[in-house]
Design a protein around this motif. Structure first.
Motif, mmCIF file in Angstrom:
data_model
loop_
_atom_site.group_PDB
_atom_site.id
_atom_site.type_symbol
_atom_site.label_atom_id
_atom_site.label_comp_id
_atom_site.label_asym_id
_atom_site.label_seq_id
_atom_site.Cartn_x
_atom_site.Cartn_y
_atom_site.Cartn_z
ATOM 1 N N ILE A 40 -20.057 -70.897 21.706
ATOM 2 C CA ILE A 40 -21.488 -71.009 22.003
ATOM 3 C C ILE A 40 -22.187 -71.842 20.931
ATOM 4 O O ILE A 40 -22.981 -72.737 21.255
ATOM 5 N N ARG A 41 -21.888 -71.584 19.660
ATOM 6 C CA ARG A 41 -22.582 -72.329 18.603
ATOM 7 C C ARG A 41 -22.244 -73.813 18.665
ATOM 8 O O ARG A 41 -23.140 -74.657 18.571
ATOM 9 N N SER A 43 -21.317 -75.493 21.241
ATOM 10 C CA SER A 43 -21.921 -76.024 22.464
ATOM 11 C C SER A 43 -23.428 -76.227 22.299
ATOM 12 O O SER A 43 -23.992 -77.182 22.840
ATOM 13 N N GLN A 44 -24.078 -75.350 21.538
ATOM 14 C CA GLN A 44 -25.496 -75.556 21.223
ATOM 15 C C GLN A 44 -25.680 -76.850 20.444
ATOM 16 O O GLN A 44 -26.546 -77.667 20.763
ATOM 17 N N LEU A 45 -24.859 -77.031 19.429
ATOM 18 C CA LEU A 45 -24.974 -78.211 18.566
ATOM 19 C C LEU A 45 -24.668 -79.501 19.315
ATOM 20 O O LEU A 45 -25.264 -80.543 19.039
ATOM 21 N N GLY A 47 -25.025 -79.898 22.602
ATOM 22 C CA GLY A 47 -25.874 -80.044 23.786
ATOM 23 C C GLY A 47 -25.107 -79.980 25.087
ATOM 24 O O GLY A 47 -25.465 -80.654 26.053
ATOM 25 N N GLY A 49 -24.639 -77.998 28.077
ATOM 26 C CA GLY A 49 -25.164 -76.902 28.891
ATOM 27 C C GLY A 49 -24.103 -76.237 29.741
ATOM 28 O O GLY A 49 -24.145 -75.026 29.964
ATOM 29 N N LEU A 52 -22.258 -73.923 27.421
ATOM 30 C CA LEU A 52 -23.161 -72.838 27.042
ATOM 31 C C LEU A 52 -23.252 -71.795 28.138
ATOM 32 O O LEU A 52 -23.212 -70.586 27.875
ATOM 33 N N SER A 56 -21.675 -68.143 27.354
ATOM 34 C CA SER A 56 -22.665 -67.062 27.269
ATOM 35 C C SER A 56 -22.318 -65.956 28.259
ATOM 36 O O SER A 56 -22.383 -64.768 27.927
ATOM 37 N N ALA A 73 -28.812 -69.636 17.465
ATOM 38 C CA ALA A 73 -29.182 -70.916 16.860
ATOM 39 C C ALA A 73 -29.849 -70.724 15.493
ATOM 40 O O ALA A 73 -29.794 -71.612 14.647
ATOM 41 N N GLU A 93 -20.193 -75.112 12.370
ATOM 42 C CA GLU A 93 -21.146 -76.197 12.162
ATOM 43 C C GLU A 93 -20.521 -77.332 11.356
ATOM 44 O O GLU A 93 -20.706 -78.506 11.669
ATOM 45 N N ASN A 134 -16.644 -79.855 24.758
ATOM 46 C CA ASN A 134 -18.050 -80.278 24.794
ATOM 47 C C ASN A 134 -18.160 -81.777 25.012
ATOM 48 O O ASN A 134 -19.008 -82.239 25.792
#
Length: 145
Positions: A40-41, A43-45, A47, A49, A52, A56, A73, A93, A134
């Motif tokens: 998830i982290r 995929s957030q970084l 972008g 979706g 995510l 999730s 986040a 990260e 991703n």
């Protein structure tokens, strides 16, 4: 509207290669919580979706507290994550933004103090794999449905 096609339609063998990595992770020692926080982290970084959405849902199915997902986040600004999870998130990260200086020695030392070599290797492989997924998802314009 995009006319991009999924990798599995364009080159099934390439997609199968990614599935080998994913299947390896499914047999690893990694906890579901650790895997999904990483996925998830990253995929957030990145972008993504599509990823995510998938991860999730998976995290919730594994019993993850929705509140932790809501603040993921901003994980540094909460007390909702364990010391191990904080190191995993920081490593995620660093791997995701590897071009910005790599993994700093102090962070790597924290990771080796918390995890044995095999678990750390599996954490890193999970981070590498989700970053690849991703990039496939974003490059081919996959959308969550």
């Amino acid at each position: 509207m995009s006319n991009r096609k999924p990798i599995y339609n364009l080159d099934p063998k390439a997609y199968e290669g990614m599935l080998v990595l994913e299947n390896y992770l499914n047999t690893s020692l990694l906890t579901n919580t650790h895997k999904e926080l990483i996925k998830i982290r990253a995929s957030q970084l990145n972008g993504c979706g599509y990823c995510l959405d998938i991860h999730s849902k998976d995290a919730l199915a594994y019993g993850e507290d929705p509140r932790r997902l809501f603040v993921l986040a901003g994980w540094r600004e909460t007390t909702l994550f364990t010391a191990e999870e904080e190191v995993i998130l920081a490593l995620t990260e660093a791997v995701t933004f590897i071009h910005q200086g790599g993994i700093d020695d102090a962070l790597y030392a924290k990771a080796t103090a918390l995890f044995d070599e095999k678990y750390l290797a599996q954490l890193l492989m999970c981070m590498v794999t989700i970053n690849a997924w991703n990039r496939i998802g974003v490059a081919t314009n996959l959308k969550a449905k």
